[in-house]
Design a protein around this motif. Sequence first.
Motif, PDB file in Angstrom:
ATOM      1  N   PRO A  99       0.819  -1.225   0.000  1.00  0.00           N
ATOM      2  CA  PRO A  99       0.000   0.000   0.000  1.00  0.00           C
ATOM      3  C   PRO A  99       0.850   1.271   0.000  1.00  0.00           C
ATOM      4  O   PRO A  99       0.544   2.238  -0.688  1.00  0.00           O
ATOM      5  N   MET A 100       1.936   1.273   0.759  1.00  0.00           N
ATOM      6  CA  MET A 100       2.813   2.446   0.792  1.00  0.00           C
ATOM      7  C   MET A 100       3.425   2.690  -0.575  1.00  0.00           C
ATOM      8  O   MET A 100       3.456   3.806  -1.066  1.00  0.00           O
ATOM      9  N   LEU A 101       3.896   1.642  -1.220  1.00  0.00           N
ATOM     10  CA  LEU A 101       4.515   1.784  -2.533  1.00  0.00           C
ATOM     11  C   LEU A 101       3.492   2.228  -3.572  1.00  0.00           C
ATOM     12  O   LEU A 101       3.789   3.061  -4.427  1.00  0.00           O
ATOM     13  N   ARG A 102       2.278   1.693  -3.498  1.00  0.00           N
ATOM     14  CA  ARG A 102       1.229   2.119  -4.435  1.00  0.00           C
ATOM     15  C   ARG A 102       0.925   3.601  -4.271  1.00  0.00           C
ATOM     16  O   ARG A 102       0.783   4.324  -5.250  1.00  0.00           O
ATOM     17  N   SER A 103       0.851   4.073  -3.028  1.00  0.00           N
ATOM     18  CA  SER A 103       0.574   5.501  -2.826  1.00  0.00           C
ATOM     19  C   SER A 103       1.746   6.358  -3.291  1.00  0.00           C
ATOM     20  O   SER A 103       1.553   7.436  -3.845  1.00  0.00           O
ATOM     21  N   TYR A 104       2.973   5.864  -3.109  1.00  0.00           N
ATOM     22  CA  TYR A 104       4.154   6.572  -3.608  1.00  0.00           C
ATOM     23  C   TYR A 104       4.099   6.669  -5.139  1.00  0.00           C
ATOM     24  O   TYR A 104       4.359   7.722  -5.713  1.00  0.00           O
ATOM     25  N   LEU A 121       8.693  14.789   1.771  1.00  0.00           N
ATOM     26  CA  LEU A 121       7.498  15.623   1.919  1.00  0.00           C
ATOM     27  C   LEU A 121       6.917  15.462   3.321  1.00  0.00           C
ATOM     28  O   LEU A 121       6.837  14.362   3.864  1.00  0.00           O
ATOM     29  N   LYS A 122       6.487  16.594   3.876  1.00  0.00           N
ATOM     30  CA  LYS A 122       5.886  16.608   5.209  1.00  0.00           C
ATOM     31  C   LYS A 122       4.439  17.065   5.096  1.00  0.00           C
ATOM     32  O   LYS A 122       4.032  17.652   4.094  1.00  0.00           O
ATOM     33  N   ARG A 123       3.704  16.818   6.145  1.00  0.00           N
ATOM     34  CA  ARG A 123       2.321  17.305   6.192  1.00  0.00           C
ATOM     35  C   ARG A 123       2.282  18.824   6.028  1.00  0.00           C
ATOM     36  O   ARG A 123       1.349  19.351   5.452  1.00  0.00           O
ATOM     37  N   SER A 124       3.295  19.493   6.524  1.00  0.00           N
ATOM     38  CA  SER A 124       3.334  20.958   6.429  1.00  0.00           C
ATOM     39  C   SER A 124       3.507  21.432   4.983  1.00  0.00           C
ATOM     40  O   SER A 124       3.278  22.610   4.699  1.00  0.00           O
ATOM     41  N   LYS A 156      -4.720   8.717  -0.370  1.00  0.00           N
ATOM     42  CA  LYS A 156      -4.224   7.339  -0.254  1.00  0.00           C
ATOM     43  C   LYS A 156      -2.968   7.287   0.612  1.00  0.00           C
ATOM     44  O   LYS A 156      -2.799   6.373   1.414  1.00  0.00           O
ATOM     45  N   VAL A 157      -2.077   8.272   0.432  1.00  0.00           N
ATOM     46  CA  VAL A 157      -0.854   8.321   1.244  1.00  0.00           C
ATOM     47  C   VAL A 157      -1.225   8.410   2.716  1.00  0.00           C
ATOM     48  O   VAL A 157      -0.716   7.658   3.550  1.00  0.00           O
ATOM     49  N   LEU A 158      -2.122   9.327   3.024  1.00  0.00           N
ATOM     50  CA  LEU A 158      -2.510   9.516   4.419  1.00  0.00           C
ATOM     51  C   LEU A 158      -3.336   8.338   4.928  1.00  0.00           C
ATOM     52  O   LEU A 158      -3.312   8.028   6.117  1.00  0.00           O
ATOM     53  N   GLY A 159      -4.037   7.664   4.025  1.00  0.00           N
ATOM     54  CA  GLY A 159      -4.877   6.540   4.410  1.00  0.00           C
ATOM     55  C   GLY A 159      -4.102   5.293   4.771  1.00  0.00           C
ATOM     56  O   GLY A 159      -4.499   4.531   5.652  1.00  0.00           O
ATOM     57  N   TYR A 160      -2.965   5.047   4.127  1.00  0.00           N
ATOM     58  CA  TYR A 160      -2.202   3.832   4.425  1.00  0.00           C
ATOM     59  C   TYR A 160      -1.403   3.987   5.710  1.00  0.00           C
ATOM     60  O   TYR A 160      -0.949   3.023   6.301  1.00  0.00           O
ATOM     61  N   ARG A 161      -1.244   5.206   6.188  1.00  0.00           N
ATOM     62  CA  ARG A 161      -0.368   5.494   7.322  1.00  0.00           C
ATOM     63  C   ARG A 161      -0.967   5.057   8.649  1.00  0.00           C
ATOM     64  O   ARG A 161      -1.404   5.876   9.427  1.00  0.00           O
ATOM     65  N   LYS A 162      -0.986   3.803   8.910  1.00  0.00           N
ATOM     66  CA  LYS A 162      -1.416   3.280  10.205  1.00  0.00           C
ATOM     67  C   LYS A 162      -0.145   2.925  10.970  1.00  0.00           C
ATOM     68  O   LYS A 162       0.312   1.791  10.955  1.00  0.00           O
ATOM     69  N   ARG A 163       0.455   3.917  11.587  1.00  0.00           N
ATOM     70  CA  ARG A 163       1.721   3.733  12.271  1.00  0.00           C
ATOM     71  C   ARG A 163       1.526   3.818  13.793  1.00  0.00           C
ATOM     72  O   ARG A 163       0.681   4.559  14.263  1.00  0.00           O
ATOM     73  N   PRO A 164       2.364   3.092  14.546  1.00  0.00           N
ATOM     74  CA  PRO A 164       2.289   3.211  16.004  1.00  0.00           C
ATOM     75  C   PRO A 164       2.747   4.588  16.484  1.00  0.00           C
ATOM     76  O   PRO A 164       2.369   5.029  17.548  1.00  0.00           O
ATOM     77  N   VAL A 165       3.554   5.278  15.668  1.00  0.00           N
ATOM     78  CA  VAL A 165       4.049   6.609  16.010  1.00  0.00           C
ATOM     79  C   VAL A 165       3.581   7.565  14.924  1.00  0.00           C
ATOM     80  O   VAL A 165       3.743   7.288  13.742  1.00  0.00           O
ATOM     81  N   GLU A 166       3.003   8.684  15.300  1.00  0.00           N
ATOM     82  CA  GLU A 166       2.578   9.676  14.316  1.00  0.00           C
ATOM     83  C   GLU A 166       3.821  10.426  13.821  1.00  0.00           C
ATOM     84  O   GLU A 166       4.748  10.655  14.578  1.00  0.00           O
ATOM     85  N   SER A 167       3.824  10.783  12.553  1.00  0.00           N
ATOM     86  CA  SER A 167       4.989  11.431  11.959  1.00  0.00           C
ATOM     87  C   SER A 167       4.577  12.666  11.184  1.00  0.00           C
ATOM     88  O   SER A 167       3.458  12.761  10.698  1.00  0.00           O
ATOM     89  N   VAL A 168       5.515  13.579  11.030  1.00  0.00           N
ATOM     90  CA  VAL A 168       5.281  14.764  10.205  1.00  0.00           C
ATOM     91  C   VAL A 168       5.482  14.446   8.734  1.00  0.00           C
ATOM     92  O   VAL A 168       5.057  15.192   7.869  1.00  0.00           O
ATOM     93  N   TYR A 169       6.135  13.296   8.433  1.00  0.00           N
ATOM     94  CA  TYR A 169       6.435  12.919   7.055  1.00  0.00           C
ATOM     95  C   TYR A 169       5.278  12.145   6.430  1.00  0.00           C
ATOM     96  O   TYR A 169       4.623  11.348   7.098  1.00  0.00           O
ATOM     97  N   LEU A 170       5.045  12.370   5.133  1.00  0.00           N
ATOM     98  CA  LEU A 170       4.006  11.612   4.440  1.00  0.00           C
ATOM     99  C   LEU A 170       4.406  10.144   4.314  1.00  0.00           C
ATOM    100  O   LEU A 170       3.581   9.250   4.461  1.00  0.00           O
TER     101      LEU A 170
END
Length: 179
Positions: A99-104, A121-124, A156-170
């Motif tokens: 999923p990460m590669l597909r969104s990339y 790229l960051k959320r900012s 899609k990028v933001l949707g696949y991001r199910k991480r234990p730690v939140e990040s500023v990076y996409l």
Amino acid sequence: QRSNRNSEKYLRAAFGATNPVLIKPVHVYQYKDARSKQGKTTANRDLEMLSHIFTKAIEWGVVETHPMKGKVIKNSTKARDRLITDEEFDLFYNEYATPMLRSYILLKLIMPLRKGDILRLKRSNLKEDGIHAHNSKSGRPIVFEWSEELKAAVSKVLGYRKRPVESVYLFCTQKGQPY
């Protein structure tokens, strides 16, 4: 890095116990000929690494002369002459890509930036008028205006991001660090 580690393994086996001062162009050519049997491109990568090692050895005072500079010629290799077909792309995208590669890939198709520029790229960077990115080649900022495709790709990028730690990076690792 993987390629360099592989080259290091073969270079150590061939030259590891040898005093660097004793290495002559003939020894490098012998290595090149032997390694070229496994692949010319692989042998060229090894030679590039060996050349860099000798450049550093001169800088550090280990050797006085570079046994390869202007003396050893790399293998000539043929440039790629084939692009992947739509069918090959579809197969990879639908069957093998994470999923990460597909969104990339979706973002890359819309935003023709270098891999590192997209991965940094960051959320900012997501602004009201579009995505504000940095072009590392030209050093210039660039704005990709929002389109339906770009919005869908970012979603899609933001949707696949199910991480234990939140990040500023996409695009980030499990620990929230950029790739």
